[in-house]
Design a protein around this motif. Structure first.
Motif, PDB file in Angstrom:
ATOM      1  N   VAL A 208       0.834  -1.201   0.000  1.00  0.00           N
ATOM      2  CA  VAL A 208       0.000   0.000   0.000  1.00  0.00           C
ATOM      3  C   VAL A 208       0.873   1.257   0.000  1.00  0.00           C
ATOM      4  CG1 VAL A 208      -1.729   1.315   1.281  1.00  0.00           C
ATOM      5  CG2 VAL A 208      -1.892  -1.179   1.163  1.00  0.00           C
ATOM      6  N   LEU A 209       1.900   1.268   0.852  1.00  0.00           N
ATOM      7  CA  LEU A 209       2.778   2.427   0.930  1.00  0.00           C
ATOM      8  C   LEU A 209       3.582   2.608  -0.360  1.00  0.00           C
ATOM      9  CD1 LEU A 209       4.018   2.063   4.604  1.00  0.00           C
ATOM     10  CD2 LEU A 209       2.326   3.671   3.719  1.00  0.00           C
ATOM     11  N   LEU A 210       4.001   1.512  -0.960  1.00  0.00           N
ATOM     12  CA  LEU A 210       4.678   1.598  -2.256  1.00  0.00           C
ATOM     13  C   LEU A 210       3.751   2.216  -3.298  1.00  0.00           C
ATOM     14  CD1 LEU A 210       6.933   0.964  -4.293  1.00  0.00           C
ATOM     15  CD2 LEU A 210       5.948  -1.335  -4.520  1.00  0.00           C
ATOM     16  N   GLY A 211       2.512   1.736  -3.354  1.00  0.00           N
ATOM     17  CA  GLY A 211       1.554   2.283  -4.308  1.00  0.00           C
ATOM     18  C   GLY A 211       1.271   3.749  -4.060  1.00  0.00           C
ATOM     19  N   ALA A 212       1.132   4.126  -2.778  1.00  0.00           N
ATOM     20  CA  ALA A 212       0.894   5.532  -2.455  1.00  0.00           C
ATOM     21  C   ALA A 212       2.071   6.395  -2.894  1.00  0.00           C
ATOM     22  CB  ALA A 212       0.647   5.687  -0.958  1.00  0.00           C
ATOM     23  N   GLY A 213       3.293   5.880  -2.720  1.00  0.00           N
ATOM     24  CA  GLY A 213       4.468   6.628  -3.144  1.00  0.00           C
ATOM     25  C   GLY A 213       4.512   6.822  -4.652  1.00  0.00           C
ATOM     26  N   LEU A 214       4.159   5.790  -5.410  1.00  0.00           N
ATOM     27  CA  LEU A 214       4.123   5.915  -6.864  1.00  0.00           C
ATOM     28  C   LEU A 214       3.026   6.883  -7.312  1.00  0.00           C
ATOM     29  CD1 LEU A 214       4.687   2.184  -7.895  1.00  0.00           C
ATOM     30  CD2 LEU A 214       6.293   4.085  -8.154  1.00  0.00           C
ATOM     31  N   LEU A 215       1.870   6.820  -6.644  1.00  0.00           N
ATOM     32  CA  LEU A 215       0.809   7.783  -6.955  1.00  0.00           C
ATOM     33  C   LEU A 215       1.265   9.208  -6.660  1.00  0.00           C
ATOM     34  CD1 LEU A 215      -2.315   5.901  -5.537  1.00  0.00           C
ATOM     35  CD2 LEU A 215      -1.973   6.577  -7.920  1.00  0.00           C
ATOM     36  N   TRP A 216       1.882   9.403  -5.516  1.00  0.00           N
ATOM     37  CA  TRP A 216       2.366  10.725  -5.101  1.00  0.00           C
ATOM     38  C   TRP A 216       3.362  11.260  -6.133  1.00  0.00           C
ATOM     39  CZ3 TRP A 216       3.282  11.332   0.860  1.00  0.00           C
ATOM     40  CH2 TRP A 216       3.294  12.684   1.201  1.00  0.00           C
ATOM     41  N   PHE A 217       4.290  10.403  -6.545  1.00  0.00           N
ATOM     42  CA  PHE A 217       5.298  10.782  -7.535  1.00  0.00           C
ATOM     43  C   PHE A 217       4.641  11.138  -8.868  1.00  0.00           C
ATOM     44  CE2 PHE A 217       8.420   9.203 -10.789  1.00  0.00           C
ATOM     45  CZ  PHE A 217       9.347  10.227 -10.627  1.00  0.00           C
ATOM     46  N   GLY A 218       3.752  10.291  -9.345  1.00  0.00           N
ATOM     47  CA  GLY A 218       3.106  10.533 -10.627  1.00  0.00           C
ATOM     48  C   GLY A 218       2.198  11.741 -10.622  1.00  0.00           C
ATOM     49  N   TRP A 219       1.666  12.073  -9.444  1.00  0.00           N
ATOM     50  CA  TRP A 219       0.699  13.180  -9.359  1.00  0.00           C
ATOM     51  C   TRP A 219       1.314  14.518  -9.719  1.00  0.00           C
ATOM     52  CZ3 TRP A 219      -3.538  10.664  -6.569  1.00  0.00           C
ATOM     53  CH2 TRP A 219      -4.776  11.299  -6.750  1.00  0.00           C
ATOM     54  N   PHE A 220       2.638  14.660  -9.616  1.00  0.00           N
ATOM     55  CA  PHE A 220       3.259  15.917 -10.035  1.00  0.00           C
ATOM     56  C   PHE A 220       3.110  16.113 -11.540  1.00  0.00           C
ATOM     57  CE2 PHE A 220       5.491  15.030  -6.009  1.00  0.00           C
ATOM     58  CZ  PHE A 220       5.245  16.237  -5.360  1.00  0.00           C
ATOM     59  N   GLY A 221       3.166  15.015 -12.302  1.00  0.00           N
ATOM     60  CA  GLY A 221       2.873  15.122 -13.730  1.00  0.00           C
ATOM     61  C   GLY A 221       1.404  15.386 -13.974  1.00  0.00           C
ATOM     62  N   PHE A 222       0.553  14.764 -13.179  1.00  0.00           N
ATOM     63  CA  PHE A 222      -0.894  14.918 -13.276  1.00  0.00           C
ATOM     64  C   PHE A 222      -1.299  16.383 -13.122  1.00  0.00           C
ATOM     65  CE2 PHE A 222      -5.278  14.183 -11.724  1.00  0.00           C
ATOM     66  CZ  PHE A 222      -5.674  13.096 -12.481  1.00  0.00           C
ATOM     67  N   ASN A 223      -0.794  17.022 -12.072  1.00  0.00           N
ATOM     68  CA  ASN A 223      -1.208  18.391 -11.769  1.00  0.00           C
ATOM     69  C   ASN A 223      -0.372  19.437 -12.492  1.00  0.00           C
ATOM     70  OD1 ASN A 223      -3.206  17.421 -10.138  1.00  0.00           O
ATOM     71  ND2 ASN A 223      -2.292  18.050  -8.210  1.00  0.00           N
ATOM     72  N   ALA A 224       0.948  19.388 -12.312  1.00  0.00           N
ATOM     73  CA  ALA A 224       1.801  20.397 -12.935  1.00  0.00           C
ATOM     74  C   ALA A 224       1.771  20.274 -14.455  1.00  0.00           C
ATOM     75  CB  ALA A 224       3.227  20.271 -12.411  1.00  0.00           C
ATOM     76  N   GLY A 225       1.621  19.057 -14.973  1.00  0.00           N
ATOM     77  CA  GLY A 225       1.548  18.883 -16.409  1.00  0.00           C
ATOM     78  C   GLY A 225       0.301  19.484 -17.020  1.00  0.00           C
ATOM     79  N   SER A 226      -0.733  19.664 -16.228  1.00  0.00           N
ATOM     80  CA  SER A 226      -1.993  20.169 -16.766  1.00  0.00           C
ATOM     81  C   SER A 226      -1.932  21.632 -17.180  1.00  0.00           C
ATOM     82  CB  SER A 226      -3.123  19.963 -15.743  1.00  0.00           C
ATOM     83  OG  SER A 226      -3.404  18.589 -15.593  1.00  0.00           O
ATOM     84  N   GLU A 227      -0.849  22.321 -16.857  1.00  0.00           N
ATOM     85  CA  GLU A 227      -0.653  23.667 -17.395  1.00  0.00           C
ATOM     86  C   GLU A 227      -0.293  23.605 -18.876  1.00  0.00           C
ATOM     87  OE1 GLU A 227       0.212  27.948 -17.592  1.00  0.00           O
ATOM     88  OE2 GLU A 227      -1.315  26.548 -16.922  1.00  0.00           O
ATOM     89  N   LEU A 228       0.192  22.438 -19.354  1.00  0.00           N
ATOM     90  CA  LEU A 228       0.574  22.238 -20.754  1.00  0.00           C
ATOM     91  C   LEU A 228       1.665  23.209 -21.179  1.00  0.00           C
ATOM     92  CD1 LEU A 228      -2.975  21.786 -22.332  1.00  0.00           C
ATOM     93  CD2 LEU A 228      -1.455  20.010 -21.451  1.00  0.00           C
TER      94      LEU A 228
END
Length: 434
Positions: A208-228
């Motif tokens: 669970v903690l591994l998955g949360a860490g990968l989600l946390w890491f990927g979320w920077f692309g999710f949010n910051a990437g949305s500025e395009l």
């Protein structure tokens, strides 16, 4: 128009980060479920990559982002000019940043948006752990993406009716999280409760903690990437993402200590995800201090919301409703109060900055409309699939374990773990053949 190579490189990296979130979700969900259902849970996430990608290429991008066609129709769904992604090769997506005017290849923009569609569908699966027929899930993922996700993405991001009204949803609080959470609630009602109440505890918390860490890491692309683009708004979204997730994790941890007397590893992971969910619609619109407020609100409210399933009797296995529907609502509504930076003429600042009630009303209307539509459509889709294919596995298969009955393999070799050690010979343990 010329291509901005720096922005394009960043968007390719952001796209890969968002795609990584779906395997991360598989680890997160897989660790939370029972030992006999972990593999099935992870496969439901992974197969979503395949099914949604095919649908996106054939018609999904066109339905979500093709502006062609009658104006009244285009308010609800896109046109058909880009079926099979035709017309996108060697074309440019115009820059949205007022600072830099970055231009991207259309296929990069399309790939980025595809990863959002994938994880939205995968999120829904967490509500029906241990009891959904895999074939039925594959069919549902295709139909749900077609009937729900693609039109909703058009409503908010593709120039549809909510975009025209001025809704603020920077990276998907409404499009992704409220959408998925409402659909998850519908599936729990169609499929009913699990029959193995003694096997509902997380089987692997480190996973669970591994998955949360990968989600946390990927979320920077999710949010910051949305500025395009690569500009100050990208930096703001990036920083706000970190702040809200960290505060959400801390607040949920404190709530667990207050309620149960101990600090929960599941709690810190869930709190981080709740903070990430809530800041997703707001990350480019609010100041960093406001991101901390939103993260704190999400950590506290979502920690309370996950308890509702026990009181109301619906079996939302992995708290998709409590974290994603409620967390998405917290973030979306917060914009009506805390939004400081606007991007479109039809958008307004929040109440705190003198924007009045107009934006707050829209931030309530958007989630309500999307939530009701996603719930109703998902419920109808699931009912039809249940009638035609049977959505739920037989009780005997559920009791035996969905991994072995649906996939003919276990995530863990439980027989090997239960095998007694070989007797020692002259003080030396005997070797056991594999």
């Amino acid at each position: 128009m010329p291509i901005d190579t720096g922005a394009t490189a960043w968007m390719l990296a952001a796209t890969a980060l968002v795609l990584l979130m779906t395997p991360g979700l598989a680890f997160f969900y897989g660790g939370l479920t029972s030992v006999r259902g972990a593999l099935n849970m992870m496969m439901m996430s992974f197969v979503s990559i395949a099914t949604v990608t095919v649908a996106w290429v054939l018609y999904g991008h066109s339905l979500a982002f093709d502006p062609a066609g009658d104006a009244a129709v285009n308010a609800v769904v896109g046109g058909l000019d880009h079926l099979g992604l035709q017309g996108l090769v060697d074309t440019v997506y115009p820059g949205l940043s007022p600072e830099t005017g970055d231009n991207l290849p259309q296929l990069v923009f399309s790939a980025f948006q595809l990863t959002f569609a994938v994880i939205t569908v995968a999120l829904v699966s967490g509500a029906v752990v241990d009891r959904a027929r895999f074939t039925a899930w594959v069919v549902f993922s295709l139909v749900y993406a077609t009937v729900v996700y693609f039109p909703v993405a058009h409503w908010v991001w593709g120039g549809g009716w909510l975009a025209e009204l001025g809704i603020e949803d920077f990276a998907g609080g409404t499009v992704v999280h409220i959408n998925a959470g409402a659909a998850a609630l519908a599936l729990t009602l169609v499929l009913g409760r699990r029959h193995r109440p003694g096997h509902q505890q997380p089987h692997n918390v480190p996973l669970v903690l591994l998955g949360a860490g990968l989600l946390w890491f990927g979320w920077f692309g999710f949010n910051a990437g949305s500025e395009l683009a690569v500009d100050s708004t990208t930096a703001l979204a990036f920083m706000n993402t970190l702040i809200a997730s960290a505060v959400g994790a801390g607040v949920w941890l404190a709530v667990d200590k207050y309620r149960h007397g101990h600090y929960s590893a599941i709690g810190i992971a869930s709190g981080a995800v709740a903070g990430l969910v809530a800041i997703t619609p707001a990350c480019g619109f609010v100041d960093p201090w406001a991101a901390a407020v939103i993260g704190a609100a999400a950590g506290a409210i979502c920690a309370w919301a996950v308890e509702l399933k026990n009181r109301l009797g619906y079996d939302d296995s992995l708290d998709v409703v409590g974290v994603h529907l409620v967390g998405g609502l917290v973030g979306a509504v917060s914009l009506g109060i805390l939004a400081r930076y606007t991007f479109l003429p039809q958008q307004h600042q929040g109440l705190l900055y003198g924007g009045g009630l107009q934006q707050l009303g829209l931030q309530l209307l958007g989630p309500l409309a999307v939530g009701l539509y996603a719930f109703g459509a998902a419920w109808a889709i699931a009912k039809v699939i249940d009638r035609v294919l049977g959505f739920r596995i037989p009780v005997r298969d559920e009791v035996a374990g969905i991994d072995i009955t649906s996939h003919a393999v276990l995530g863990y070799d439980l027989r090997e773990a239960a095998r007694p050690p070989a007797p020692a010979v002259n003080g030396t343990p005997a070797k056991v053949d594999a």
